[in-house]
Design a protein around this motif. Structure first.
Motif, PDB file in Angstrom:
ATOM      1  N   GLN A  54       0.831  -1.210   0.000  1.00  0.00           N
ATOM      2  CA  GLN A  54       0.000   0.000   0.000  1.00  0.00           C
ATOM      3  C   GLN A  54       0.857   1.248   0.000  1.00  0.00           C
ATOM      4  OE1 GLN A  54      -2.206   1.062   3.737  1.00  0.00           O
ATOM      5  NE2 GLN A  54      -1.340  -0.824   4.551  1.00  0.00           N
ATOM      6  N   SER A 120      -9.278  -1.922   5.894  1.00  0.00           N
ATOM      7  CA  SER A 120      -8.592  -0.630   5.836  1.00  0.00           C
ATOM      8  C   SER A 120      -9.599   0.472   5.517  1.00  0.00           C
ATOM      9  CB  SER A 120      -7.531  -0.668   4.747  1.00  0.00           C
ATOM     10  OG  SER A 120      -8.152  -0.614   3.487  1.00  0.00           O
ATOM     11  N   HIS A 216      -4.937   8.346   8.498  1.00  0.00           N
ATOM     12  CA  HIS A 216      -4.634   6.934   8.306  1.00  0.00           C
ATOM     13  C   HIS A 216      -3.858   6.456   9.525  1.00  0.00           C
ATOM     14  CE1 HIS A 216      -3.460   3.246   6.424  1.00  0.00           C
ATOM     15  NE2 HIS A 216      -2.208   3.594   6.267  1.00  0.00           N
TER      16      HIS A 216
HETATM   17  O1  PXL Z   1      -5.898   0.993   9.907  1.00  0.00           O
HETATM   18  C1  PXL Z   1      -6.014  -0.371   9.891  1.00  0.00           C
HETATM   19  C2  PXL Z   1      -4.756  -1.040   9.442  1.00  0.00           C
HETATM   20  C3  PXL Z   1      -4.073  -1.814  10.330  1.00  0.00           C
HETATM   21  N1  PXL Z   1      -2.939  -2.456  10.005  1.00  0.00           N
HETATM   22  C4  PXL Z   1      -2.424  -2.368   8.772  1.00  0.00           C
HETATM   23  C5  PXL Z   1      -3.062  -1.603   7.822  1.00  0.00           C
HETATM   24  C6  PXL Z   1      -4.261  -0.924   8.150  1.00  0.00           C
HETATM   25  C7  PXL Z   1      -4.933  -0.109   7.153  1.00  0.00           C
HETATM   26  O2  PXL Z   1      -4.558   0.016   6.043  1.00  0.00           O
HETATM   27  O3  PXL Z   1      -2.537  -1.525   6.610  1.00  0.00           O
HETATM   28  C8  PXL Z   1      -1.182  -3.107   8.446  1.00  0.00           C
END
Ligand code: PXL
Length: 288
Positions: A54, A120, A216
């Protein structure tokens, strides 16, 4: 008193373990957790449950690690024997949820914060249905506190959770399901009010409507900050209040690192101006 070692003695920092997924853009997951621990003068260690692909614009892929890899990491970290608190985030799949459930079932006395990560912000599934089953049926019971957001509270309790009353019903149900305490986080509400319930005490912690809205990793950061405060010896209610204050400030001080969602500024307490201008980096503009 002289010592034979070259080490300068420093205050010992509590060691905190995060069991979570890796977000290469470092806004959520293990990277956010380790920064949060560091910001609280704690020493973070990590067992990875899954690699995600990501950037700030969203999650492209999720690759859970193999169950035996996770188990070996947990074995190795626990052999050192000095973990003061544990935070569990993204589990990925049933196999890894089972490993964590078995493992933590045998290490019951360490404060445990479970952030029941399901998907997510961009909509990618971060736990499969089998993993959700393990979380609901067993893992929840091991937690000192569980910190679902509105969506997670709704899925875990199979009910609508969109306002304060529904958050309170969900908190009650989660305690009935075996969680010792719950904070349902309202970061997605008009105002970021959280509901706290520990089976006896009820609290609503009022929050501001914060900018940027498009943050985020706030859930990961909140649960990690609670784990840090527990590791530092605070009682749960106080740990939650302090964690909320920390997350609020880290959102207030956040700056964009790419075109998409904005990560929190975990290390805002270091008071160092982020680099600007002549470096080939995103120009970090503080968002107020
Ligand atoms: O925000 C939740 C989350 C938790 N852990 C990982 C994530 C995400 C959201 O993208 O990538 C590894």
């Amino acid at each position: 008193v002289s010592t034979s070692s070259n080490h300068t003695p420093t205050a010992r920092q509590p060691v905190i373990l995060t069991i979570a997924g890796f977000d290469p853009s470092a806004g959520a997951g293990i990277a956010a957790d380790l920064k949060t621990f560091a910001a609280h003068n704690c020493y973070g260690v990590a067992a990875i449950t899954a690699l995600t692909v990501q950037n700030t614009q969203g999650v492209a892929h999720v690759y859970p690690v193999q169950a035996h890899e996770l188990r070996e990491s947990l074995d190795a970290l626990f052999q050192d024997g000095c973990i003061a608190a544990i935070k569990v985030g993204m589990l990925g799949d049933r196999g890894n949820a089972q490993v964590v459930n078995e493992f933590l079932g045998h290490n019951g006395s360490i404060p445990l914060v479970i952030d029941p990560v399901l998907r997510s912000g961009s909509g990618a599934e971060l736990l499969d249905p089998g993993g959700l089953e393990v979380l609901k049926e067993s893992l929840l019971r091991l937690a000192t506190v569980v910190t679902p957001n509105l969506y997670e509270a709704a899925i875990l309790t199979r009910s609508k959770v969109e306002n304060l009353d529904e958050m309170r019903s969900a908190a009650r149900k989660l305690v009935e399901m075996g969680a010792r305490a719950v904070v349902v986080t309202g970061g997605h509400l008009e105002k970021a009010n959280d509901v706290y319930h520990d089976g006896t005490v009820w609290e609503t912690f009022a929050g501001d409507k914060l900018k940027p809205e498009n943050t985020h990793g706030a859930g990961c950061t909140f649960s990690s900050a609670i784990a840090a405060q527990l590791a530092l010896g605070r009682q749960l209610r106080e740990a939650v209040v302090l964690a909320k204050a920390y997350v609020t400030e880290a959102i207030r001080k956040a700056f964009a690192v790419g075109p998409g969602r904005v990560p929190l500024y975990h290390l805002y307490r270091m008071q160092q101006a982020p680099r600007t201008a002549d470096h080939n980096l995103a120009v970090p503009e503080a968002i107020h």
